[in-house]
Design an enzyme around this catalytic site. Structure first.
Site, PDB file in Angstrom:
ATOM      1  N   PHE B 116       0.843  -1.190   0.000  1.00  0.00           N
ATOM      2  CA  PHE B 116       0.000   0.000   0.000  1.00  0.00           C
ATOM      3  C   PHE B 116       0.880   1.243   0.000  1.00  0.00           C
ATOM      4  O   PHE B 116       1.813   1.337   0.807  1.00  0.00           O
ATOM      5  CB  PHE B 116      -0.861   0.049   1.261  1.00  0.00           C
ATOM      6  N   ASP B 187       1.420  -6.518   6.866  1.00  0.00           N
ATOM      7  CA  ASP B 187       0.119  -5.854   6.780  1.00  0.00           C
ATOM      8  C   ASP B 187      -0.879  -6.877   6.241  1.00  0.00           C
ATOM      9  O   ASP B 187      -0.708  -7.398   5.133  1.00  0.00           O
ATOM     10  CB  ASP B 187       0.215  -4.631   5.868  1.00  0.00           C
ATOM     11  N   TYR B 212     -12.079  -2.529   8.470  1.00  0.00           N
ATOM     12  CA  TYR B 212     -13.251  -2.162   7.668  1.00  0.00           C
ATOM     13  C   TYR B 212     -13.338  -2.853   6.326  1.00  0.00           C
ATOM     14  O   TYR B 212     -14.242  -2.556   5.546  1.00  0.00           O
ATOM     15  CB  TYR B 212     -13.346  -0.642   7.495  1.00  0.00           C
ATOM     16  N   LYS B 213     -12.411  -3.751   6.026  1.00  0.00           N
ATOM     17  CA  LYS B 213     -12.487  -4.471   4.750  1.00  0.00           C
ATOM     18  C   LYS B 213     -13.217  -5.790   4.983  1.00  0.00           C
ATOM     19  O   LYS B 213     -14.417  -5.820   5.205  1.00  0.00           O
ATOM     20  CB  LYS B 213     -11.083  -4.634   4.170  1.00  0.00           C
ATOM     21  N   ARG B 358     -11.086  -4.154 -10.349  1.00  0.00           N
ATOM     22  CA  ARG B 358     -10.811  -5.077  -9.241  1.00  0.00           C
ATOM     23  C   ARG B 358     -12.115  -5.577  -8.633  1.00  0.00           C
ATOM     24  O   ARG B 358     -13.047  -4.789  -8.415  1.00  0.00           O
ATOM     25  CB  ARG B 358      -9.999  -4.314  -8.182  1.00  0.00           C
TER      26      ARG B 358
END
Lengths: 399, 399
Positions: B116, B187, B212-213, B358
């Site tokens: 990221f 991560d 939150y994913k 995606r």
């Protein structure tokens, strides 16, 4: 004929439990009706209904700036100079690390013993971790000015002492620190929403503060962060993240800080908690801060006057209301047990070791009537028991 | 006779909007019914009713550990080794600063170009701010192993690439890094809840991840942080706060870190957002992670198979499902416009510059039927327009 009470309107905006006189809004503000309603909407309609589209269509992406703008008026900040996100500790870390980087060659973080312990922890660990010889120096509140020598990079103070309510002279200390070549980092945790603050007028450099005390944003609400406009282009906090990038949605590998205040942001803020804070701040619309201060002083003075002269209570706050925030503390050797007895009678204040009983007065919802009633109940509690009996001893050790 | 679908039960626990096929749970998971109900309770009964007493009586003070314990099972962490609080960026900063301090004399943070961007920003600013010559070195994902030299203090990687879904071999890279004397910081943002993770089995040192994913904790939900038990007594993050103190309620001026994992905490966490995450994690009770992985592969394989052979789509994810997470990406020169057309048809995926469309597959709620339908709609969208016409050109520049 009595003049209408301007704070009856704001009190009605809170959901206060029956039978409680709540004098601990400086630990956690009560629930504004708007926050409950907003959260229900954000959860069901925005998160549930918009899903990922909420970032744009519900404006989540702008919440740190929008909430910051609401807070700016309460603390006398320039437009655009406040962001809401992260905890107070994290924001303090960002501000303090930015301040140290702006004063290379200086090694001292100066603070005082009236500061929040957590602020001291942040500074202590930052100083150690930088590995460049920084030190945290903690002096007595009244000696801060004398301790401002040429090695001080940052003067880090909390304006209103969380235990005693003693208030620093922000404008004078800021001027004195800047004359000594230091930057100031003010913690407004017990100031914002408690009394008028004038960051721009004082020329303050950085400030942080809490969303869940007098701002009523809910438990653990996001905190806020201020940097003077003149510093925003060069401030470089040690903690960065995508929200502080000049082009956060370009997903480029190199960090390029945003030009303005956004560079003080890091990761993704907690939108549910931030939305509750945003709604809680609606209560402040139309509130005159001079009137707020007058009401605050009327409340605390009424409380002190009703208890003045008792030999079993020692006032730990300044007697002059101009020299304190919106709270009053007394020392009592069995303070912990006294506060427990008060809470059992429906008067919620707070205890701070070793012997402080603390009462916060929030003009938005506390009334002169309930403050008078709280003072009467405290007197009854004190009169009802032989507090010097051995069974009360050592209870003052709070865990 | 068909075997019952074990994920029909979990799908029913979400409030999914009508007419939407949601394949963006790797950006923001949908609303679990339990999260909506819990928040309403926390706001009205706990905050509104208990006020400050909620810290003890509603157990807010233990939420970071309680939520961490729920996450621990999903990521193969030892008991007590996970805390939930702060953002992923802040937790990464804590973990990475602790890792660097444990490897004095080494100066390289090694990462890869599949990480990221925000993780790279955190590392870059930390390295600069420490002022001790640390550097962030970013290599191609396939060359990470070769780049592990004797100067590497920390190997910082995201297990599953957020763009392509390419999955690193966590156990092999951890072993290789440790053999080279480095510590690992993983991560798990696109791993936790997407596939089984075995931090303890891999011998990982530190890990962070997102709430939150695939964990469905709501927009900006608090993140999590892991430190191997063998490191907890010596880990010293640069960012501290009262929640990480050995005696947080003693309010002593000197920082003394908690003995265990609590020392990785800093300030007060956002209780409303953290409560939503806690409730969202109830969905995972009874979910078999091997079955989850099998379902994930069935979903992504079904999607790829339905689109395989199209000349206008280039698979950007590994073709072998064992080598990817729970997402699939295709390259298309007009990816941005294609995704907009898909969203208009009710299929919500995501676009990542310059040309990636995606699709995330969340076994808890995505069904084979809707994935097949999404593939058919994508094919229709691609067939319906001449995507090589000039008017689609340059739309791929997302802001």
């Amino acid at each position: 004929m009595t003049a209408p009470d301007p704070f009856a309107r704001t009190r009605a905006l809170f959901e206060l439990p029956e039978g409680v006189i709540y004098l601990d809004g400086n630990s956690l503000g009560p629930l504004p009706r708007a926050a409950r309603e907003r959260l229900a909407h954000v959860v069901a309609q925005e998160w549930g209904g918009l899903l990922i589209r909420g970032w744009n269509e519900a404006g989540w992406i702008d919440l740190p700036a929008r909430v910051g703008a609401r807070i700016a008026r309460l603390i006398g900040a320039e437009p655009g100079a406040v962001r809401a996100a992260d905890s107070t500790s994290v924001n303090l870390f960002k501000a303090l690390s930015a301040a140290l980087a702006l004063r290379p060659g200086r090694r001292t973080i100066l603070s005082d013993s009236g500061n929040f312990p957590t602020d001291l922890y942040v500074a202590q660990r930052l100083a150690e971790a930088l590995g460049q010889g920084h030190v945290l120096r903690v002096v007595a509140p009244e000696t801060v000015e004398d301790a401002l020598d040429s090695d001080v990079a940052a003067l880090m103070l909390t304006e209103v002492d969380y235990r005693t309510g003693r208030r620093h002279d922000m404008a004078a200390l800021t001027a004195r620190a800047q004359a000594a070549g230091a930057l100031t980092v003010w913690d407004l945790a017990h100031s914002a929403g408690a009394l008028p603050v004038d960051l721009a007028g004082a020329g303050a450099d950085f400030a942080v503060g809490c969303g869940y005390k007098y701002l009523n944003g809910g438990p653990g609400a996001p905190a806020f962060l201020y940097a003077a406009p003149r510093l925003q282009a060069e401030a470089a906090p040690a903690l960065a993240g995508w929200m502080g990038h000049a082009a956060p949605f370009d997903f480029v590998p190199d960090y390029v800080p945003a030009t303005g205040m956004d560079r003080m942001l890091a990761g993704t803020p907690p939108i549910l908690s931030l939305s509750a804070l945003d709604a809680a701040l609606e209560v402040w619309e139309g509130v005159d801060l001079a009137a707020l201060r007058a009401r605050s002083i009327a409340l605390s003075e009424g409380f002190v006057a009703a208890l003045e002269g008792r030999e079993d209570l020692v006032l730990a706050s300044p007697r002059d209301p101009e020299r304190r925030g919106s709270q009053v503390s007394f020392r009592h050797p069995e303070g912990y047990a006294v506060m427990q007895a008060l809470i059992a009678r429906g008067v919620i204040g707070d205890f701070r070791a070793p012997d402080l009983i603390r009462f916060g007065f929030a003009p938005l919802y506390n009334t002169p009537q309930e403050v008078a009633r709280a003072a009467a109940i405290l007197a009854e509690v004190l009169d009802a028991a032989a507090w010097d009996r051995p069974e009360f001893r050592r209870r003052a050790k709070v865990t």
